[in-house]
Design an enzyme around this catalytic site. Sequence first.
Site, PDB file in Angstrom:
ATOM      1  CB  ILE A 180      -0.916   0.047   1.259  1.00 44.73           C
ATOM      2  CG1 ILE A 180      -0.269  -0.632   2.456  1.00 44.73           C
ATOM      3  CG2 ILE A 180      -2.267  -0.562   0.997  1.00 44.73           C
ATOM      4  CD1 ILE A 180       1.040  -0.289   2.875  1.00 44.73           C
ATOM      5  CB  CYS A 181       4.452   1.496   0.379  1.00 45.81           C
ATOM      6  SG  CYS A 181       5.785   2.644   0.509  1.00 45.81           S
ATOM      7  CB  ILE A 182       2.392   5.941  -2.782  1.00 47.68           C
ATOM      8  CG1 ILE A 182       1.745   6.675  -1.596  1.00 47.68           C
ATOM      9  CG2 ILE A 182       1.378   5.054  -3.481  1.00 47.68           C
ATOM     10  CD1 ILE A 182       0.612   7.610  -1.994  1.00 47.68           C
TER      11      ILE A 182
END
Length: 521
Positions: A341-343
């Site tokens: 879910i990392c940006i």
Amino acid sequence: MVTISDKISRTYAEYRFIPRKTPEGLSKDKIDLTAQITKDTADRQGIRLKLPVVSAAMQSVTGPEMAIALAQQGGLGVLFCSQTIEHEAMMVKAVKRARAGFVSMVEVVQRSAHTVTIRDIIEQTGYNVIPVVEGDRSDYGRFFGIIEGPIPPDVSDDTPAEQLMQHFNQETLEKIVEREKGSADARDLIDMINDYLPYGSSGISLDDANLIMNEHRLKYLPIVNKDNTLKFMVFKKDLQAHTDFPNSVVGPNKRYRVGASINTHDYKDRVPALVEAGVDVLFIDSSDGFTDYQDICINHIKKEFPDTPIVAGNIISGEAFDNLAALGVDGVKFGMGGGSICITQEQKGTGRGQSTAGLEISEHRDRFADKTGDHIPIISDGGLGPAKDVAMALAFGADAVMMGRYFGGCHESPPPIIEIDGKPHKEYWGEGSLRAKEWSGKRYGQNEFDEGVTSFIPYTGRVADNLNETFAKIYATMTSVGAHDIASLQKRALVELISDASRKEGGVHDVKEVGKTSTTP
Ligand code: IMP
């Protein structure tokens, strides 16, 4: 001038194992996956898990139910810190009392409490059995009955606890009947007297409590004092736990082990509360663990709470590892930008592939161990799920892995199951997402932009079943590598980069697949 590293950022999924000779007799029952997650010191032995897995410290992943389920299976849950100090400490206590026979730290509500508070407790703790009491003493007050969650959505937030009780003690029921005398419902109420909630008297043995639960087919039994104040709760599932979970990871007093995350902002208040609640190991939850702030936080905890191990991070370089090792940390987490879910990589341009980071950090870890004799375990955090990648992470030097999405889809994660296109799902959101940051932006130290997203992931069932399948695959990988434990996997593994064409060849191709039995990749 900018310095350009001569490495290419690579990750586990880019590699495949080349089998080594499997020795005769190496079967699943001969493989030992004991994983050390904190270092041994002169005063204490480091924490060892039976399986090399920990769950991510995220709102959507680890509450008490997840932590208990993981400890029962041989791993470790790490509670999230994006909540109040009191709530996180309450969660630690919830895990710690789970194994107990007589539970003395149950979450109770006052008779006058409103539904909004009770819903909050159920959501935060994952408990479904909430005793209702009255009294302003620090321990429990007079016992009235039990609320069993979940509370139906149509019950308004200001409904008092008393009206939500499904199970009453006899005295309460008699009082209600007295009050309602002559009303149309009086007959039904009198009938309910015959169905009051049995309880045990203070001093009862566990065996006798079990007998009462069996006789009345109860899942729990309140134990009350002579003056009708609540003393303990006994839960049927706790009594069964020991025989059901031979792989349990337990600490002193045979309580399940649990980790709790902290941030580098309110640690001076948070750590004492978590230590007091009985936490086994602290995890610093920071997207960048190579900072003066983290150093100061570690120095403080090492000085004030020398008996509580700290896993620091997250880092992605050998240089950052050396910094943390010199501060005396007990374990290190690595990974930046790889979470599902990392940006962070897109937003800040910082990050590294996990295999490149893992290899470099494990080289520094080994060098540090050669120099000092201290083996500082490292945990690969983010981007994992498929069994082959977990095995690869271990082969590349990780002592254990931390997973968010994998556990977020399990039954025991905090979000409820929702249906999307007729299939069960769960919501999964990053700690740097707008949703988590509604509580606070402390992990990321800023609120101007998000570093994570909110998503839906398929519901995958119980932690136990998922781990069972994942580790069946890992045992098979280890057998092919000829490794009987994590250390020998790291020594024997021969891996090779995979081209796009051979990756394609390695998957199902040129056929129309009929059904699938596996639930985990
Ligand atoms: P996953 O297993 O790939 O889902 O990754 C989980 C890991 O992602 C966590 O253990 C954290 O290290 C990291 N993480 C959690 N929330 C965020 C976020 O919002 N942005 C970036 N990374 C995050």
